[in-house]
Design a protein around this motif. Sequence first.
Motif, PDB file in Angstrom:
ATOM      1  N   LEU A 279       0.827  -1.209   0.000  1.00  0.00           N
ATOM      2  CA  LEU A 279       0.000   0.000   0.000  1.00  0.00           C
ATOM      3  C   LEU A 279       0.862   1.259   0.000  1.00  0.00           C
ATOM      4  CD1 LEU A 279      -2.874  -0.969   2.460  1.00  0.00           C
ATOM      5  CD2 LEU A 279      -3.119  -0.363   0.046  1.00  0.00           C
ATOM      6  N   ASP A 280       1.955   1.232   0.757  1.00  0.00           N
ATOM      7  CA  ASP A 280       2.836   2.394   0.825  1.00  0.00           C
ATOM      8  C   ASP A 280       3.457   2.677  -0.552  1.00  0.00           C
ATOM      9  OD1 ASP A 280       4.385   4.435   2.341  1.00  0.00           O
ATOM     10  OD2 ASP A 280       6.081   3.148   1.753  1.00  0.00           O
ATOM     11  N   ARG A 281       3.945   1.580  -1.230  1.00  0.00           N
ATOM     12  CA  ARG A 281       4.522   1.770  -2.572  1.00  0.00           C
ATOM     13  C   ARG A 281       3.472   2.280  -3.550  1.00  0.00           C
ATOM     14  NH1 ARG A 281       7.113  -3.116  -1.217  1.00  0.00           N
ATOM     15  NH2 ARG A 281       5.520  -4.301  -2.371  1.00  0.00           N
ATOM     16  N   GLU A 282       2.254   1.748  -3.425  1.00  0.00           N
ATOM     17  CA  GLU A 282       1.174   2.163  -4.332  1.00  0.00           C
ATOM     18  C   GLU A 282       0.834   3.637  -4.136  1.00  0.00           C
ATOM     19  OE1 GLU A 282      -3.357   0.701  -5.539  1.00  0.00           O
ATOM     20  OE2 GLU A 282      -2.108  -0.481  -4.137  1.00  0.00           O
ATOM     21  N   ILE A 283       0.796   4.081  -2.833  1.00  0.00           N
ATOM     22  CA  ILE A 283       0.490   5.492  -2.553  1.00  0.00           C
ATOM     23  C   ILE A 283       1.579   6.390  -3.133  1.00  0.00           C
ATOM     24  CG2 ILE A 283       0.318   7.195  -0.676  1.00  0.00           C
ATOM     25  CD1 ILE A 283      -1.041   4.940   0.986  1.00  0.00           C
ATOM     26  N   LYS A 284       2.854   6.010  -2.958  1.00  0.00           N
ATOM     27  CA  LYS A 284       3.959   6.823  -3.495  1.00  0.00           C
ATOM     28  C   LYS A 284       3.872   6.916  -5.018  1.00  0.00           C
ATOM     29  CE  LYS A 284       7.252   5.938   0.224  1.00  0.00           C
ATOM     30  NZ  LYS A 284       8.536   5.290   0.593  1.00  0.00           N
ATOM     31  N   VAL A 285       3.580   5.776  -5.664  1.00  0.00           N
ATOM     32  CA  VAL A 285       3.482   5.772  -7.129  1.00  0.00           C
ATOM     33  C   VAL A 285       2.339   6.674  -7.576  1.00  0.00           C
ATOM     34  CG1 VAL A 285       2.923   4.343  -9.132  1.00  0.00           C
ATOM     35  CG2 VAL A 285       4.541   3.508  -7.422  1.00  0.00           C
ATOM     36  N   GLU A 286       1.194   6.599  -6.864  1.00  0.00           N
ATOM     37  CA  GLU A 286       0.035   7.418  -7.244  1.00  0.00           C
ATOM     38  C   GLU A 286       0.322   8.903  -7.059  1.00  0.00           C
ATOM     39  OE1 GLU A 286      -3.312   4.024  -6.118  1.00  0.00           O
ATOM     40  OE2 GLU A 286      -2.811   5.626  -4.708  1.00  0.00           O
ATOM     41  N   LYS A 287       1.039   9.277  -5.986  1.00  0.00           N
ATOM     42  CA  LYS A 287       1.390  10.684  -5.771  1.00  0.00           C
ATOM     43  C   LYS A 287       2.353  11.172  -6.861  1.00  0.00           C
ATOM     44  CE  LYS A 287       0.579  10.918  -0.781  1.00  0.00           C
ATOM     45  NZ  LYS A 287       1.195  11.138   0.558  1.00  0.00           N
ATOM     46  N   GLU A 288       3.301  10.322  -7.227  1.00  0.00           N
ATOM     47  CA  GLU A 288       4.224  10.697  -8.314  1.00  0.00           C
ATOM     48  C   GLU A 288       3.453  10.892  -9.619  1.00  0.00           C
ATOM     49  OE1 GLU A 288       7.101   7.626  -8.514  1.00  0.00           O
ATOM     50  OE2 GLU A 288       8.167   8.243  -6.681  1.00  0.00           O
ATOM     51  N   GLN A 289       2.462  10.028  -9.875  1.00  0.00           N
ATOM     52  CA  GLN A 289       1.654  10.166 -11.082  1.00  0.00           C
ATOM     53  C   GLN A 289       0.882  11.473 -11.093  1.00  0.00           C
ATOM     54  OE1 GLN A 289      -0.718   6.621 -11.159  1.00  0.00           O
ATOM     55  NE2 GLN A 289       0.887   5.375 -12.142  1.00  0.00           N
ATOM     56  N   VAL A 290       0.331  11.873  -9.895  1.00  0.00           N
ATOM     57  CA  VAL A 290      -0.408  13.133  -9.785  1.00  0.00           C
ATOM     58  C   VAL A 290       0.504  14.306 -10.136  1.00  0.00           C
ATOM     59  CG1 VAL A 290      -1.514  14.727  -8.160  1.00  0.00           C
ATOM     60  CG2 VAL A 290      -2.119  12.289  -8.152  1.00  0.00           C
ATOM     61  N   GLU A 291       1.746  14.299  -9.617  1.00  0.00           N
ATOM     62  CA  GLU A 291       2.672  15.399  -9.886  1.00  0.00           C
ATOM     63  C   GLU A 291       3.015  15.460 -11.375  1.00  0.00           C
ATOM     64  OE1 GLU A 291       3.570  17.772  -7.822  1.00  0.00           O
ATOM     65  OE2 GLU A 291       2.275  16.805  -6.335  1.00  0.00           O
ATOM     66  N   ARG A 524      -6.483  20.448 -25.373  1.00  0.00           N
ATOM     67  CA  ARG A 524      -7.558  20.711 -24.401  1.00  0.00           C
ATOM     68  C   ARG A 524      -8.234  19.416 -23.957  1.00  0.00           C
ATOM     69  NH1 ARG A 524     -10.511  26.072 -27.039  1.00  0.00           N
ATOM     70  NH2 ARG A 524      -8.822  27.541 -26.529  1.00  0.00           N
ATOM     71  N   PHE A 525      -8.428  18.519 -24.964  1.00  0.00           N
ATOM     72  CA  PHE A 525      -9.050  17.247 -24.606  1.00  0.00           C
ATOM     73  C   PHE A 525      -8.164  16.463 -23.627  1.00  0.00           C
ATOM     74  CE2 PHE A 525      -9.380  12.689 -25.423  1.00  0.00           C
ATOM     75  CZ  PHE A 525     -10.712  12.478 -25.130  1.00  0.00           C
ATOM     76  N   LYS A 526      -6.852  16.441 -23.942  1.00  0.00           N
ATOM     77  CA  LYS A 526      -5.916  15.711 -23.064  1.00  0.00           C
ATOM     78  C   LYS A 526      -5.831  16.382 -21.701  1.00  0.00           C
ATOM     79  CE  LYS A 526      -3.046  13.845 -26.773  1.00  0.00           C
ATOM     80  NZ  LYS A 526      -1.704  13.828 -27.407  1.00  0.00           N
ATOM     81  N   GLN A 527      -5.915  17.719 -21.702  1.00  0.00           N
ATOM     82  CA  GLN A 527      -5.844  18.442 -20.424  1.00  0.00           C
ATOM     83  C   GLN A 527      -7.032  18.076 -19.522  1.00  0.00           C
ATOM     84  OE1 GLN A 527      -6.220  22.714 -20.692  1.00  0.00           O
ATOM     85  NE2 GLN A 527      -4.675  23.021 -19.095  1.00  0.00           N
ATOM     86  N   ASN A 528      -8.200  18.030 -20.119  1.00  0.00           N
ATOM     87  CA  ASN A 528      -9.374  17.629 -19.340  1.00  0.00           C
ATOM     88  C   ASN A 528      -9.249  16.194 -18.858  1.00  0.00           C
ATOM     89  OD1 ASN A 528     -10.594  20.133 -19.689  1.00  0.00           O
ATOM     90  ND2 ASN A 528     -11.561  19.511 -21.631  1.00  0.00           N
ATOM     91  N   ASN A 529      -8.702  15.329 -19.747  1.00  0.00           N
ATOM     92  CA  ASN A 529      -8.504  13.931 -19.366  1.00  0.00           C
ATOM     93  C   ASN A 529      -7.526  13.823 -18.208  1.00  0.00           C
ATOM     94  OD1 ASN A 529      -8.781  11.121 -19.593  1.00  0.00           O
ATOM     95  ND2 ASN A 529      -6.965  11.004 -20.912  1.00  0.00           N
ATOM     96  N   LEU A 530      -6.449  14.634 -18.273  1.00  0.00           N
ATOM     97  CA  LEU A 530      -5.447  14.621 -17.183  1.00  0.00           C
ATOM     98  C   LEU A 530      -6.071  15.071 -15.874  1.00  0.00           C
ATOM     99  CD1 LEU A 530      -2.354  16.072 -19.091  1.00  0.00           C
ATOM    100  CD2 LEU A 530      -2.684  13.717 -18.348  1.00  0.00           C
ATOM    101  N   LYS A 531      -6.909  16.067 -15.913  1.00  0.00           N
ATOM    102  CA  LYS A 531      -7.564  16.547 -14.692  1.00  0.00           C
ATOM    103  C   LYS A 531      -8.455  15.466 -14.084  1.00  0.00           C
ATOM    104  CE  LYS A 531      -7.536  21.432 -15.987  1.00  0.00           C
ATOM    105  NZ  LYS A 531      -8.350  22.620 -16.332  1.00  0.00           N
ATOM    106  N   ASN A 532      -9.166  14.742 -14.962  1.00  0.00           N
ATOM    107  CA  ASN A 532     -10.009  13.649 -14.465  1.00  0.00           C
ATOM    108  C   ASN A 532      -9.154  12.560 -13.833  1.00  0.00           C
ATOM    109  OD1 ASN A 532     -12.361  14.915 -15.342  1.00  0.00           O
ATOM    110  ND2 ASN A 532     -12.250  13.961 -17.392  1.00  0.00           N
ATOM    111  N   GLN A 533      -7.984  12.288 -14.466  1.00  0.00           N
ATOM    112  CA  GLN A 533      -7.092  11.273 -13.891  1.00  0.00           C
ATOM    113  C   GLN A 533      -6.590  11.704 -12.514  1.00  0.00           C
ATOM    114  OE1 GLN A 533      -3.974   9.861 -16.504  1.00  0.00           O
ATOM    115  NE2 GLN A 533      -5.269  10.188 -18.330  1.00  0.00           N
TER     116      GLN A 533
END
Length: 812
Positions: A279-291, A524-533
């Motif tokens: 879970l810790d590795r998954e959280i770190k990976v998800e935070k890196e993806q957000v950045e 713009r489409f990709k930007q909206n998609n990124l925001k949803n992600q």
Amino acid sequence: MRLSKIEIIHFGKLSNVSFELDKNLNLFLGNNEAGKSTIVAFIKQVLFGFHLKSKKSKFFEDYFPLDHVSPMGGKLFFEDEKNKYILERLYAKGDPKKGILTVFLNGQEVPEATFFNSLKNIDDDFYTDSFIFNQDLLAEVTGLDEKQLIERIYFLGAAQSNKLLSLRDKYGDEAGKLFKPTGKKPIINQLISQIKSQKELVGQAASEYEDYQKLDQEKKDLLSELTKFQKELAKLKKKQQQLQLLQTKEKNFVEYQNLKAKYQPVEFSQENFDQIKSLDREIKVEKEQVEKLKKQIQDFDLDQNQVNTDQINGLLNEKAEFLQWQSQLNNLSQQVKRLNDEIKRLESYQPELVKLQKYNDQSLAELKTDYQRAKQESQTLQKQTNIVPMAISGLVLLIGLILVFSQQNLMIGILLILAGIGAGIYFLRPGTTSNSAQKLFEDKYPFDLNSFDLDNSLSQLVNLLSKQEELKHDQTEITKLNQAINTYISQISVALNQELRSSNEVNDALNSLHKLLEKQQNARFKQNNLKNQIIDLNLKIKTNEAQLNKLLVQAQVKSLAELDKRRQLFLEQEKIKLQLATLKNNLAGDLKELQTYRQNHELDQELSKINDQIIRQNSQVNEKQQAIADVKAKQNNLADSDAVFNSNQQLANLKAQLRQESTEYLSDLIVTNWISRSLDLASNERFPKMLSSAKEYFGLLTNGRYHDLDFEKGLTVKNKNNKKVKVQYLSRGTSEQLYFALKLAFVEQIADEISLPVLIDDAFVNFDQQRIDNIINLLELLSQKTQVIIFTQRVDLANQLNCKVIDLNQEN
């Protein structure tokens, strides 16, 4: 067997020829190069094959057709009392070197062995030596001996005698290899010597074997004592190994006790730990993806700020209008060019139009009035003035015509006709009259009244002015279109931040703008998609963090660092636990015994005592082993039972081999003698008869000067004085007569077994007339027994012989 016909397809210089032959005596007459030797070679090579040169056969020449046609070869027709044979041999490129032979018996194709079995399967060398007479073979008479002649008769006297002769020689050679009364190298001679030496070795081995048996009993006693010592030593070593093993395990026992004191169990769940870490590795990976997603959104914002979407859309929407401007501009440019060309053409062809363009409407009206007045007055005066002159001219012309047609004063009539025509032309020419209105018009205006057509010029002037007005309008429109196009190009250049040098680049620029617009829309489409992600990832992070905290509570720790410390402590205790289990398993049943030795400290003393006993026991074992080795050394110098057996066995083998080789030697000797005796019986009658005929023929050919032949030491002859003369001392002619006598006698003797035509090819070159007379008598006698074919260039011989003559000179 008689040769009845020869058919040559292609062979040497001969092509497509055939010869019918008599069954007794035939003569081919021809000059040099007429083909005599070619026919002889043809007969031999159809019988035994082409390309005999590869076998180094006698009497061979290269008889390929001169023009290299195909196929090469032909046919030979043979007959005997019962059968008719046809031998056809052909050769073409790619065939076997001997050519392809086909044999027919009474019209049916049969194997070639059917024909050659009837000839005792003789080969080409035998046929050449026995049946062909020519200058090249005469020299061989000096080498004839009785053995050669007898073996030739053996060949014919017994069935398969050629194989029997080979077997006789083979078995004779084998017998000589096996034994010779005074030899040393033959196998039987060597075996007799080896058997004698082996008998001496057998006696020596028997004496040594008695001493060998005594030493063998002594060795057995020593071995019994050695076995007892070795058994006792084995027991001591086994005890030593047990103590050494305990000594080794003693260290393990101490270590086992120490580890047991250190071991303290730790409560730890590996499964819970793995879930927390995951879970810790998954959280770190998800935070890196957000950045990373935020960074991508920021990059898209920077790109979008550089693009004016409304401006680009406006430019793209004007594309159709721009294309219409270009089309209009192109059409107007072509129209302007056309108008300019038409105006220039009008001004060039009608210069009056240029002058008329300078008058205004009032001046043009005045010009028209003056033109009409002057034109009307000019026409009226011209009609009145020309009536009298024209009448006079007509009268002169009429008088001239009358004089010409009446043929009175012909010359004057022609002159009057010419004068009347000239006067008429003169009075009818324009401008011959003048009036005041015309003069006033020409003084006032720059136009020639006689050539100037005002109505037409005014009409053309209207047309010219119309075109000029149209040209001016089109040029104005072109200016407007160029301004619109340049403005549009400038806007595109600003939008692209790129200077466009011509309208030809507009289409590519618009495509670039379209792609830029599409890129922005995709961004713009990709930007909206990124925001949803990012929203989805943040939800996952919150869920996973809640689950992580729940698992930490279950593990009774407050943080991941504390959990890592507990895991490290757990692993250390597990390692100790594993070591304890390993040591306990290693110690196994020795654990109690080790505790006893450990308490009393007796293990080292017991081990030292056992080591001393082993040393003493090893010394006794070595003494017995040395004594046994000494006995074996003495035995090695004596013959044992194996040596005695092997010696006797070798002697028996030698005797058996002697019996076998002796049997084979006697068999070879018997077979050799049997074959020789069989062949002697088979040829017992032929050689004396052949020798008798040869003497008779030789005496006949030499008119009695020589009457006897001797083969005892090479071939010699006896003259009428019974003096022996060696062949090499005879004249060439006499040698040739001897050659004929011997070969003809031989052919006569074998005629019952081999009946083939005798071929005599220019063999009488060195014969004088007397010898010719003698040979004629002999040939006529021989032709009654076998077929004779003579090839010669001597016409006298053809005239004297009573035979069929084939003239090759006429054939060619």
